[in-house]
Design a protein around this motif. Sequence first.
Motif: not given
Lengths: 431, 431
Positions: A318-319, A322-323
């Motif tokens: 998820t990180v 998003r990044a």
Amino acid sequence: VDVGDRDQLVALLEPLHAADIADMLEQMNAYDRRRLVELYDKEFDGEILSELNEGVRDEIIQYLNPEVLKEAVRELDSDDVVDLVEYLEEPQQEAILEALEIADRVAVEQALTYPEESAGRLMQREVVAVPEFWTVGQTIDMMREREDLPEQFYHVILVDPKMRPVAHVTLGKLMASPRKTALSEITEPGFRTIPALQDEGDVAYAFNQYHIISAPVVDEDDRLVGVITIDDAMIVLDLEHEEDILRLAGVGEGSLNDRFTETVKQRLPWLAVNLCTAILSASVISLFEDAIAKVVALAVLMPIVASMGGNAGTQGLTVAVRAIATKDLTGANVWRVIRREAAVGVVNGLSFALIMGIIAFVWFGSPVLGAVIGAAMIVNLFVAAIAGTVVPVVLNWLKVDPALASGTFVTTVTDVVGFFSFLGFAVLVLL
Amino acid sequence: VDVGDRDQLVALLEPLHAADIADMLEQMNAYDRRRLVELYDKEFDGEILSELNEGVRDEIIQYLNPEVLKEAVRELDSDDVVDLVEYLEEPQQEAILEALEIADRVAVEQALTYPEESAGRLMQREVVAVPEFWTVGQTIDMMREREDLPEQFYHVILVDPKMRPVAHVTLGKLMASPRKTALSEITEPGFRTIPALQDEGDVAYAFNQYHIISAPVVDEDDRLVGVITIDDAMIVLDLEHEEDILRLAGVGEGSLNDRFTETVKQRLPWLAVNLCTAILSASVISLFEDAIAKVVALAVLMPIVASMGGNAGTQGLTVAVRAIATKDLTGANVWRVIRREAAVGVVNGLSFALIMGIIAFVWFGSPVLGAVIGAAMIVNLFVAAIAGTVVPVVLNWLKVDPALASGTFVTTVTDVVGFFSFLGFAVLVLL
């Protein structure tokens, strides 16, 4: 609505913003919605249509008296009409276009020639542009005389003789400057134009990144064709986020207002993909049936290893997703990020190996079983950390939306590795 | 940077937007970042600081020459300075505040008296307000004379004698109207004020819902204290989405630039929660150890039932969490949504029961086993559908952020129900 008192209904809805009326309509059931729309009738405002989501909008267009519909559409700006008709069926689209005045109709039809989700669809065609050599006084006089100024605008665009935008001036600067000031002396720094074919997601990103309020849209020859304002960019940003969040959960384009059959259609494919990956994991387990038959505790503990891996992988992915979306994860730092995630995976793996090892030892009274689950936990959390970052990066590199497909890949990896490492170590050590 | 050529560095970075320089700094490793900042030195711009995320910003403030830092901060608007200092440690905050001119300093200190994440922190204090009885001519003359106009503004606010905003006029209308027009004749419809104590998430929602460009902020006595513009609201909207998406994945407030220890600290608690729920599921399995020892196929098939339930639950809960955030799921339609989700669950359950029943029959040659997994699939997908909507609704009703906690609850329910129903049916039928 129940008593069919039209005057009272109009009086109730009058003070509400079109967006709130639209929300209310979306939350009703279809029967009440139809009665309300038919009762409201002549008062029905074009802006309510703009604010509705597609499913409910299509439904309401069918109920509306054609005369009311035509009236409602005529009040709207060209970009709102485009937004309204772009996903309608041919005959409905025709009906609405015919209601428009000829100039507006041409504008809408031209906008529809741009690809879906491009800057050309998003822009409004009403612009305020002046020759680059004009003064403040000339500009203000022109604006006082012009009758078709856009509803909302924030900049006067300076164009060269070929209609190419070269700079812009904020209305605030324009008002605060003496009449004889040349516009070219008070232009804003950081001027940017947007190609008409640019993807609307990239447009929204640029508005957010560079704090743009409005920007001119240009065609392939750099000529001014329209303008996009921040409020439209904000709506796109909101929709893109919505898409990302739903895709991460394996729901294509769901909304609460989709009809029952649409909802089933959206969710079935992802559940089917999940069934395939679950069967893959199950077939890994079936390799170790003999071991499980001998030590049933393995069956009890194995989902814990897989579940921890799945969670750790989901956190990392998820990180990373998003990044990638915010362009914070690029070729420049991908190796550093992977190394860091791997280190996080090892530390988390060691911590939970220790905890779970002790729990398994106490639960089943077997130190060897504790060691086996500990070792499998370290392996799986390490693999989860790597997969959580590498999978979205590779998918993005292959031009597949990482939000859409990463989750399935990563949890498949962590399930397979989790079951295989735990049961594999068990066979090596226990049997 | 490697050769330490300052002039070349300045020439390279000169044409870039502050936001891009900030992104570049975030993507570098700490060592390169420090060298770059020290080399760039005097050219370092306050706006770059505004664009950096917190971790990197704190780091860079430590490297910066204090004189350069003071100079950088002086260039910024009051709301950007607030944004910069609000999360700094006391001594650093003091150092920056001392660099400001006295008027700016007071403005920043007053803003800091508003609660974190409130409209009062978000607003800029520079406003353009005039008495409600003024004409267009008076307003334009005032603006030409005033020297401290805000950098960007879109409306002139009309206030009553007690400084309470009553309406506003767009700059476009102001320019297009004759000098003698009264401002009160050309005010915008749909005028709204924002209470200074309102949560910034609600502010962003209102901007997006009502397409607001700028709105005055008022204190408890309805007096004008500042103005919020759409670009600030867009940034908040972006951050809120980011928060939601990360919370859904059980990552508190992660970003790629967090230091290693912070990342571990963010992820450990959620993995620990997951460990507890995984152990709960495992203890359900351990109730059926005898059954598994007799029919090992149960151990092979049981993760499939749990996994399908987890996925279906996650799909439903993501749609529900989003709908709650966008206020599309309210008391008015919650029962209809739950009924619809339950129906979707039954249809999906029947489909996959059939498919998986046949697969299990073929795989293990046992029609009874096929029937057992089919029945468990129907039960679990039905429960997943209900839990996916009910859990976030109840959490929201209990004032717990549904994005944060729903996932854990829902997957715990689907794991427990999945294992219990599958193994329970198996015991009833097979043994």
